[in-house]
Design a protein around this motif. Structure first.
Motif, short mmCIF file in Angstrom:
data_model
loop_
_atom_site.label_atom_id
_atom_site.label_comp_id
_atom_site.label_asym_id
_atom_site.label_seq_id
_atom_site.Cartn_x
_atom_site.Cartn_y
_atom_site.Cartn_z
N ASP A 90 0.94 -1.45 0.13
CA ASP A 90 0.02 -0.05 0.10
C ASP A 90 0.89 1.20 -0.11
O ASP A 90 2.00 1.11 0.73
CB ASP A 90 -0.95 0.08 1.22
CG ASP A 90 -2.16 -1.10 1.06
OD1 ASP A 90 -2.17 -1.64 0.12
OD2 ASP A 90 -2.75 -1.23 2.13
N ASP A 111 -2.59 -2.50 -2.89
CA ASP A 111 -2.63 -3.72 -3.58
C ASP A 111 -2.74 -4.60 -2.46
O ASP A 111 -1.64 -4.86 -1.67
CB ASP A 111 -1.84 -4.20 -4.57
CG ASP A 111 -1.68 -5.47 -5.14
OD1 ASP A 111 -2.44 -6.33 -4.64
OD2 ASP A 111 -0.83 -5.90 -5.85
N GLY A 114 -4.11 -8.90 -4.08
CA GLY A 114 -4.69 -8.80 -5.22
C GLY A 114 -5.72 -7.84 -5.58
O GLY A 114 -6.09 -7.58 -6.73
N LYS A 116 -6.99 -4.18 -6.08
CA LYS A 116 -6.15 -3.22 -6.36
C LYS A 116 -7.17 -1.76 -6.32
O LYS A 116 -8.27 -1.88 -6.92
CB LYS A 116 -5.36 -3.58 -7.53
CG LYS A 116 -4.15 -4.34 -7.38
CD LYS A 116 -3.51 -4.65 -8.81
CE LYS A 116 -2.40 -5.54 -8.58
NZ LYS A 116 -1.64 -5.86 -9.82
#
Length: 262
Positions: A90, A111, A114, A116
């Motif tokens: 992050d 992220d 997975g 995002k």
């Protein structure tokens, strides 16, 4: 380890509400350009705390549209040994007007396992709007973003409150306006890797979700001196609990006068 940055900065009580502007006009007396603070996140399941990740907050002086701004960056990540369980990478950035402590630009690039998100937001404080990639929304005066709210809150004078008082302010996130508050608990001593500190203690009100149980179960300690640096965060989560400790710092604006003993 979702929302690593949000855990560390204890952003509390996210629930839509009417704007409250109790702290319009605060000026910065607690931090300076060049400051860097590192936090380590520990996860507990049973009796053992395991280091799961870290977050580093840095502050630099820059120019944005002709204004002097603090460019504050928060980088959060899980350790590679924990990535197999839930990988976090992050990055949050806020460009904060040095004169008003109001955010001018906010970037969120995360992220998490997975999942995002990327957001680039510009604040127009003359017309009270926030313009993102997806929408333009009206904002109350003195709106804060996720990062600027923490640096703004470090300038709160807790001596004017008594235990039990609520301290509210408004925050922008994901094209919504939220009213968040912390409840001031009082002062006490907290022991860290650096020694014992006099600390200011408060509890953010959390809403129930996939990670937190809700209510005022998170506890935060910040140094009881002019820096008001977060020292520790404790909170139960849906499975186990977390502890966040300040593990490194440099270029603070003042000496750590709240440090009692090493």
């Amino acid at each position: 380890m979702r929302c690593l940055l949000l855990i560390i900065i204890s952003l509390a009580a996210i629930r839509p509400a009417i704007a409250q502007n109790e702290f319009c006009g605060i000026t910065n007396t607690s931090f300076k350009a060049g400051e860097s603070i590192t936090f380590k996140v520990y996860y507990n399941l049973g009796k053992l705390f395991i280091g799961a990740g870290e977050a580093v907050f840095t502050c630099q002086l820059e120019k944005l549209n002709g204004k002097d701004v603090y460019h504050v960056t928060g980088d959060g990540k899980t350790f590679r040994t924990y990535d197999w369980f839930f990988k976090v990478r992050d990055k949050y950035e806020s460009y904060i007007d040095t004169a008003t402590l109001l955010p001018q630009r906010f970037i969120r690039n995360v992220d998490e396992g997975g999942y995002k998100i990327y957001a680039n937001v510009t604040f127009d404080h003359i017309h009270n709007t926030a313009i993102s990639d997806k929408a333009t929304i009206k904002t109350p005066a003195c709106i804060q973003d996720v990062i600027s709210a923490i640096y703004y809150a470090r300038n709160i004078n807790f001596d004017k409150y008594k235990p039990g008082d609520k301290i509210p302010f408004d925050m922008y996130l994901d094209d919504k306006i939220y009213n968040i508050y912390i409840r001031y608990i009082g002062k006490e001593t907290v022991e860290t890797k650096f020694g014992k500190f006099r600390a200011i203690k408060f509890a953010p009100l959390l809403i129930q979700g996939t990670m937190f149980e809700g209510g005022e179960k998170m506890t935060v300690w910040v140094s009881d001196d002019a820096n008001k640096v977060p020292l520790r965060v404790d909170s139960p989560i849906s499975v186990g609990s977390i502890k966040v400790d300040m593990v490194a710092y440099k270029n603070l604006r003042y000496n750590f006068t709240s440090l009692i003993s090493k």
